[in-house]
Design a protein around this motif. Structure first.
Motif, PDB file in Angstrom:
ATOM      1  N   GLN A   1       3.181 -21.017   8.589  1.00  0.00           N
ATOM      2  CA  GLN A   1       4.415 -20.229   8.740  1.00  0.00           C
ATOM      3  C   GLN A   1       4.485 -19.066   7.767  1.00  0.00           C
ATOM      4  OE1 GLN A   1       7.349 -23.592   9.243  1.00  0.00           O
ATOM      5  NE2 GLN A   1       8.292 -22.033  10.514  1.00  0.00           N
ATOM      6  N   TRP A   2       3.529 -18.979   6.860  1.00  0.00           N
ATOM      7  CA  TRP A   2       3.464 -17.815   5.964  1.00  0.00           C
ATOM      8  C   TRP A   2       2.841 -16.669   6.743  1.00  0.00           C
ATOM      9  CZ3 TRP A   2       3.215 -17.868   0.128  1.00  0.00           C
ATOM     10  CH2 TRP A   2       3.973 -18.917  -0.395  1.00  0.00           C
ATOM     11  N   THR A   3       3.649 -15.801   7.238  1.00  0.00           N
ATOM     12  CA  THR A   3       3.127 -14.704   8.049  1.00  0.00           C
ATOM     13  C   THR A   3       3.397 -13.352   7.381  1.00  0.00           C
ATOM     14  OG1 THR A   3       5.135 -14.846   9.385  1.00  0.00           O
ATOM     15  CG2 THR A   3       3.153 -15.928  10.245  1.00  0.00           C
ATOM     16  N   GLY A   4       4.574 -12.795   7.620  1.00  0.00           N
ATOM     17  CA  GLY A   4       4.867 -11.489   7.023  1.00  0.00           C
ATOM     18  C   GLY A   4       6.255 -11.035   7.438  1.00  0.00           C
ATOM     19  N   PHE A   5       6.456  -9.737   7.420  1.00  0.00           N
ATOM     20  CA  PHE A   5       7.756  -9.186   7.766  1.00  0.00           C
ATOM     21  C   PHE A   5       7.880  -9.026   9.274  1.00  0.00           C
ATOM     22  CE2 PHE A   5       6.666  -7.655   3.541  1.00  0.00           C
ATOM     23  CZ  PHE A   5       7.772  -8.059   2.822  1.00  0.00           C
ATOM     24  N   SER A   6       9.110  -9.014   9.742  1.00  0.00           N
ATOM     25  CA  SER A   6       9.329  -8.805  11.171  1.00  0.00           C
ATOM     26  C   SER A   6       9.073  -7.336  11.518  1.00  0.00           C
ATOM     27  CB  SER A   6      10.755  -9.178  11.547  1.00  0.00           C
ATOM     28  OG  SER A   6      11.641  -8.272  10.950  1.00  0.00           O
ATOM     29  N   THR A   7       8.744  -7.098  12.769  1.00  0.00           N
ATOM     30  CA  THR A   7       8.491  -5.716  13.186  1.00  0.00           C
ATOM     31  C   THR A   7       9.749  -4.859  13.023  1.00  0.00           C
ATOM     32  OG1 THR A   7       8.962  -6.407  15.431  1.00  0.00           O
ATOM     33  CG2 THR A   7       6.653  -6.253  14.820  1.00  0.00           C
ATOM     34  N   GLY A   8      10.918  -5.474  13.243  1.00  0.00           N
ATOM     35  CA  GLY A   8      12.179  -4.731  13.096  1.00  0.00           C
ATOM     36  C   GLY A   8      12.375  -4.241  11.674  1.00  0.00           C
ATOM     37  N   ALA A   9      11.932  -5.043  10.710  1.00  0.00           N
ATOM     38  CA  ALA A   9      12.103  -4.644   9.307  1.00  0.00           C
ATOM     39  C   ALA A   9      11.074  -3.602   8.894  1.00  0.00           C
ATOM     40  CB  ALA A   9      11.978  -5.876   8.415  1.00  0.00           C
ATOM     41  N   VAL A  10       9.932  -3.595   9.549  1.00  0.00           N
ATOM     42  CA  VAL A  10       8.867  -2.674   9.146  1.00  0.00           C
ATOM     43  C   VAL A  10       9.057  -1.285   9.770  1.00  0.00           C
ATOM     44  CG1 VAL A  10       6.359  -2.287   9.259  1.00  0.00           C
ATOM     45  CG2 VAL A  10       7.235  -4.557   8.766  1.00  0.00           C
ATOM     46  N   TYR A  11       9.673  -1.252  10.935  1.00  0.00           N
ATOM     47  CA  TYR A  11       9.800   0.021  11.651  1.00  0.00           C
ATOM     48  C   TYR A  11      10.468   1.131  10.819  1.00  0.00           C
ATOM     49  CZ  TYR A  11      10.770   3.360  15.366  1.00  0.00           C
ATOM     50  OH  TYR A  11      10.828   4.501  16.114  1.00  0.00           O
ATOM     51  N   PRO A  12      11.583   0.850  10.110  1.00  0.00           N
ATOM     52  CA  PRO A  12      12.175   1.920   9.294  1.00  0.00           C
ATOM     53  C   PRO A  12      11.218   2.439   8.219  1.00  0.00           C
ATOM     54  CG  PRO A  12      13.685   0.072   9.481  1.00  0.00           C
ATOM     55  CD  PRO A  12      12.377  -0.377  10.065  1.00  0.00           C
ATOM     56  N   LEU A  13      10.373   1.539   7.699  1.00  0.00           N
ATOM     57  CA  LEU A  13       9.402   1.987   6.705  1.00  0.00           C
ATOM     58  C   LEU A  13       8.396   2.952   7.327  1.00  0.00           C
ATOM     59  CD1 LEU A  13       8.592  -1.368   4.843  1.00  0.00           C
ATOM     60  CD2 LEU A  13      10.230   0.392   4.205  1.00  0.00           C
ATOM     61  N   GLU A  14       8.022   2.659   8.560  1.00  0.00           N
ATOM     62  CA  GLU A  14       7.075   3.550   9.250  1.00  0.00           C
ATOM     63  C   GLU A  14       7.688   4.941   9.412  1.00  0.00           C
ATOM     64  OE1 GLU A  14       4.964   1.755  12.709  1.00  0.00           O
ATOM     65  OE2 GLU A  14       6.317   0.103  12.326  1.00  0.00           O
ATOM     66  N   ILE A  15       8.956   4.961   9.824  1.00  0.00           N
ATOM     67  CA  ILE A  15       9.630   6.266   9.997  1.00  0.00           C
ATOM     68  C   ILE A  15       9.685   7.004   8.659  1.00  0.00           C
ATOM     69  CG2 ILE A  15      11.810   7.395  10.615  1.00  0.00           C
ATOM     70  CD1 ILE A  15      12.316   5.125  12.553  1.00  0.00           C
ATOM     71  N   GLY A  16      10.013   6.257   7.592  1.00  0.00           N
ATOM     72  CA  GLY A  16      10.089   6.872   6.270  1.00  0.00           C
ATOM     73  C   GLY A  16       8.764   7.467   5.834  1.00  0.00           C
ATOM     74  N   LEU A  17       7.684   6.727   6.056  1.00  0.00           N
ATOM     75  CA  LEU A  17       6.365   7.202   5.628  1.00  0.00           C
ATOM     76  C   LEU A  17       5.948   8.445   6.405  1.00  0.00           C
ATOM     77  CD1 LEU A  17       4.612   3.729   5.299  1.00  0.00           C
ATOM     78  CD2 LEU A  17       4.988   5.355   3.450  1.00  0.00           C
ATOM     79  N   ILE A  18       6.178   8.414   7.722  1.00  0.00           N
ATOM     80  CA  ILE A  18       5.791   9.575   8.535  1.00  0.00           C
ATOM     81  C   ILE A  18       6.637  10.793   8.149  1.00  0.00           C
ATOM     82  CG2 ILE A  18       5.699  10.490  10.890  1.00  0.00           C
ATOM     83  CD1 ILE A  18       5.087   7.720  11.852  1.00  0.00           C
ATOM     84  N   SER A  19       7.901  10.548   7.866  1.00  0.00           N
ATOM     85  CA  SER A  19       8.778  11.674   7.532  1.00  0.00           C
ATOM     86  C   SER A  19       8.432  12.262   6.165  1.00  0.00           C
ATOM     87  CB  SER A  19      10.244  11.228   7.577  1.00  0.00           C
ATOM     88  OG  SER A  19      10.532  10.764   8.883  1.00  0.00           O
ATOM     89  N   LEU A  20       8.041  11.399   5.224  1.00  0.00           N
ATOM     90  CA  LEU A  20       7.573  11.929   3.936  1.00  0.00           C
ATOM     91  C   LEU A  20       6.315  12.767   4.135  1.00  0.00           C
ATOM     92  CD1 LEU A  20       7.904   9.142   1.207  1.00  0.00           C
ATOM     93  CD2 LEU A  20       9.130  11.302   1.350  1.00  0.00           C
ATOM     94  N   GLY A  21       5.456  12.285   5.032  1.00  0.00           N
ATOM     95  CA  GLY A  21       4.246  13.051   5.357  1.00  0.00           C
ATOM     96  C   GLY A  21       4.592  14.402   5.944  1.00  0.00           C
ATOM     97  N   LEU A  22       5.602  14.416   6.798  1.00  0.00           N
ATOM     98  CA  LEU A  22       6.043  15.686   7.391  1.00  0.00           C
ATOM     99  C   LEU A  22       6.502  16.647   6.302  1.00  0.00           C
ATOM    100  CD1 LEU A  22       6.990  17.438   9.882  1.00  0.00           C
ATOM    101  CD2 LEU A  22       9.206  16.333   9.598  1.00  0.00           C
ATOM    102  N   LEU A  23       7.320  16.130   5.383  1.00  0.00           N
ATOM    103  CA  LEU A  23       7.806  16.979   4.286  1.00  0.00           C
ATOM    104  C   LEU A  23       6.630  17.551   3.504  1.00  0.00           C
ATOM    105  CD1 LEU A  23      10.128  17.987   2.408  1.00  0.00           C
ATOM    106  CD2 LEU A  23       9.812  15.878   1.103  1.00  0.00           C
ATOM    107  N   GLY A  24       5.671  16.685   3.171  1.00  0.00           N
ATOM    108  CA  GLY A  24       4.515  17.140   2.410  1.00  0.00           C
ATOM    109  C   GLY A  24       3.736  18.212   3.147  1.00  0.00           C
ATOM    110  N   THR A  25       3.503  17.995   4.435  1.00  0.00           N
ATOM    111  CA  THR A  25       2.732  18.957   5.210  1.00  0.00           C
ATOM    112  C   THR A  25       3.466  20.295   5.331  1.00  0.00           C
ATOM    113  OG1 THR A  25       1.320  17.463   6.451  1.00  0.00           O
ATOM    114  CG2 THR A  25       2.037  19.410   7.603  1.00  0.00           C
ATOM    115  N   LEU A  26       4.775  20.234   5.515  1.00  0.00           N
ATOM    116  CA  LEU A  26       5.540  21.488   5.595  1.00  0.00           C
ATOM    117  C   LEU A  26       5.431  22.273   4.284  1.00  0.00           C
ATOM    118  CD1 LEU A  26       8.752  20.318   7.514  1.00  0.00           C
ATOM    119  CD2 LEU A  26       6.966  21.851   8.367  1.00  0.00           C
ATOM    120  N   LEU A  27       5.561  21.547   3.171  1.00  0.00           N
ATOM    121  CA  LEU A  27       5.504  22.239   1.874  1.00  0.00           C
ATOM    122  C   LEU A  27       4.116  22.833   1.619  1.00  0.00           C
ATOM    123  CD1 LEU A  27       7.574  19.777  -0.375  1.00  0.00           C
ATOM    124  CD2 LEU A  27       8.318  21.920   0.641  1.00  0.00           C
TER     125      LEU A  27
END
Lengths: 180, 484
Positions: free
Chosen positions: B409-435
């Motif tokens: 039963q030791w697995t990991g985080f739910s996909t629902g909890a990880v999805y906001p992190l994915e958006i955050g990471l991609i958006s930080l990448g966007l900011l970096g690329t724009l700059l």
């Protein structure tokens, strides 16, 4: 700068995803039955028992030295341990897999509690029934407040990065101006 | 075109000055001490890949390679630096082998670029999809062995770190991502270098009586510290740090991504703006990130089926080949070529398109880092704890059940909890690329920076939106579920 670093660390701590307690399950499927012999099959059962819709994978491999024979029925049935609901059965559909054949089905878990699980397998060369128990748990989806908490560390990192970027730009422009 | 060299302000922190970490990294055997556990891990993974269960989520070879290693790799690259090249186990066996085989050849001059490595990186991505490597412990074990063999073979024949610099696909991935890392191996005081006569950081030190005997290697990747800029081609091997007799090389903090708009001449590399192969690496790093994510979402099956129907084939090779050509060649050429054409019109110059594309390609790296981190972070976090029960089960498979019953039963985080992190990471990448794109526009077209910036901003927003769309699709949780 130390003030901003402190703020960043605090936000990071606040936004760090909650770790999953070992007694409840929020992540991907895990096995509840491993290597069970049922007729001519070796069977493993994996589940993601989310409240609402739970998923089951029944992985079937041929027993040692035998060829795989398509089963005629793979069925998952569930019932609350409390007995408040009757057994509900769900036929499983075959799913492409590299390791033997897996059968997939979704079941309804109307609330978080322990459930009996019964897997029935029938085939031309025999079959059988496997039994286990599983606790239905929340699916881990975060609400709007949780989402806000998640957003904060990214905003903090973005803000710090932008601030440092602007300082660097100013520095480079000053250096270039003084050099020319 | 204005191309003034930039000067770096002194960085704040030097990792080598930190109490425990710094002391460890200064230790002569720090690198082998990190390589050895990874080598032992690789041996266990290979063994389990061959003799363990062939169900990917139950096997250490597939689980640790495709869920944990990739995820931790990109996280470490983005929060620290190229520490996985530092701890690379392939180089440990290579160093042992070089005690017996002294390479005699120099790497061919015509191959002293990234084209071969970029091709191999694409080949690995292709094989990953074609052979469903994530779902096959057996093939994953062979991949690990093949990697060790290739590193040994190349570096047994050729001098210096030819495999790292010109061949290794993982290394190129790490080099590209590490341009966005916050840490950099760097000279502390350039004045000290100006008075240095021995240049041990590049030459190494040899025994005074036996010139063949190397006491301490210099940089095997041809990065001369006083002229080194950024992390490209730097494996964090610590050789220069140990070699410098003045203790003048550190691992210092910097503004992540700042080297991407710095077009000063770099030791061992030259000018970024003149290196089409490096620009191609940056573009493959970006579009490969999208392709790799595309390969694990539901719509890819529909697209593959459609291509197969059009071709009238059930063979996956031509179908995948078309997909790869479309997404790694046609799409980048069209999108970047379009942005370059727009740039040319905005500036009113007759400049060829290729140099413009080459210069701006590096701006894509932050967004690419965001997409890779979101994708691999998804697998890592949703399967974070799975290595515990699988390790328990693996030792039981080897007849050593001392770790107890597997805690499945030791697995990991739910996909629902990880999805906001994915958006955050991609958006930080966007900011970096724009700059970064803005700084490149400012550097190359100081009078028309904003007008030049617009087409590249449009391009990266399109890429960002497509990444968001991809990661919002139902994903196969490879290695953590029965996804393959």
């Amino acid at each position: 700068m130390k003030r901003w670093t402190f703020l960043f660390v605090m936000l990071l701590v606040a936004g760090w995803p909650r770790t999953v307690p070992v007694w409840s399950h929020e992540g991907p499927p895990f096995p509840i039955i491993e290597g069970a012999s049922v007729g001519p099959y070796v069977v493993a059962v994996w589940t993601d028992p989310d409240i609402g819709t739970g998923t089951f994978f029944v992985v079937m491999q041929p027993a040692e030295g035998q060829d795989f024979i398509e089963p005629s029925l793979v069925e998952v049935a569930v019932q609350p341990v409390s007995g408040r609901l009757p057994w509900a059965s769900y036929p499983a559909e075959p799913k492409r897999s590299r390791s033997g054949v897996s059968y997939f089905t979704e079941v309804a878990f109307d609330q978080g509690e322990f459930w009996h699980v019964r897997i029935r397998i029938e085939g031309p060369q025999g079959g059988g029934v496997l039994e286990s128990e599983v606790e239905a748990t929340p699916d881990g989806t975060i609400g709007p407040i949780g989402l806000l908490v998640y957003v904060l560390p990214f905003l903090a990192v973005g803000f710090l990065w932008l601030k440092a970027f602007l300082r660097r730009r100013e520095y480079e422009q000053q250096t270039a101006a003084s050099g020319s | 075109m204005d191309n003034a060299p930039t000067t770096t302000p002194q960085s704040g922190t030097d990792l080598l000055e930190w109490p425990v970490i710094g002391r460890f990294l200064r230790w002569r055997y720090a690198r082998p001490a990190m390589q050895l556990p990874l080598l032992l891990g690789a041996i266990v993974m290979v063994a389990h890949g061959f003799v363990g269960p062939q169900l990917a989520p139950r096997n250490l070879a597939s689980l640790l390679t495709w869920v944990h290693y990739r995820g931790v790799l990109i996280v470490v690259l983005l929060v620290a630096g190229n520490f996985f090249c530092m701890a690379c186990p392939f180089m440990l066996t290579r160093d042992w082998a070089r005690r017996f085989f002294k390479p005699a050849l120099n790497w061919p001059r015509w191959l002293r670029n990234k084209w071969l490595a970029v091709g191999l990186l694409v080949a690995v991505l292709f094989a990953y999809e074609l052979f469903d490597l994530w779902g096959s412990p057996w093939w994953t074990a062979w991949l690990i062995i093949g990697y060790f063999a290739a590193a040994l073979a190349v570096d047994a024949l050729f001098k210096q770190a030819s495999f790292c610099k010109y061949v290794c696909p993982i290394g190129q991935f790490n080099f590209a991502a590490s341009t966005f890392s916050p840490l950099e191996v760097k000279v502390r005081d350039t004045n000290t270098c100006a008075t240095c006569t021995t240049v041990d950081c590049i030459k190494g030190t040899r025994h005074p009586d036996d010139r063949e005997l190397v006491l301490q290697r210099g940089c095997e990747l041809a990065l001369f510290q006083p002229e080194k800029v950024g992390n490209m081609d730097c494996t964090f091997c610590l050789d220069c740090i140990h070699a410098c007799p003045h203790d003048n090389v550190g691992i210092t903090t910097r503004l992540p991504g700042s080297e991407l708009w710095d077009d000063t001449r770099r030791s061992g590399i030259g000018l970024f703006s003149k290196r089409k192969d490096l620009a191609a690496l940056a573009a493959i790093f970006m579009f490969g990130a999208l392709l790799n994510a595309f390969g694990m979402v539901s719509p890819v099956y529909a697209v593959q089926q459609w291509i197969a129907t059009q071709l009238g084939t059930t063979n996956e090779v031509p179908v995948l080949a078309i997909l790869f050509v479309a997404l790694l060649i046609v799409e980048p050429v069209l999108l970047m070529g379009g942005a370059a054409l727009w740039t040319r019109r905005a500036t009113g110059t007759p400049e060829p398109l290729m140099p413009i594309m080459t210069r701006f390609a590096y701006a894509l790296i932050p967004l690419a880092c965001g997409v890779w981190a979101a994708h691999y972070g998804f697998h890592l976090l949703t399967g974070l704890w799975t290595f515990i029960p699988v390790t328990q089960a693996a030792f039981a498979d080897f007849g050593l059940p001392f770790l107890g019953e597997p805690l499945w039963q030791w697995t990991g985080f739910s996909t629902g909890a990880v999805y906001p992190l994915e958006i955050g990471l991609i958006s930080l990448g966007l900011l970096g690329t724009l700059l970064v794109a803005y700084r490149i526009a400012e550097r190359d077209y100081p009078r028309r920076a904003r007008r030049v910036f617009i087409p590249w901003a449009v391009l990266v927003v399109v890429l960002w939106a497509s990444a968001l769309w991809l990661l919002s699709q139902p994903m196969e949780m490879r290695g953590t579920m029965l996804g393959g």
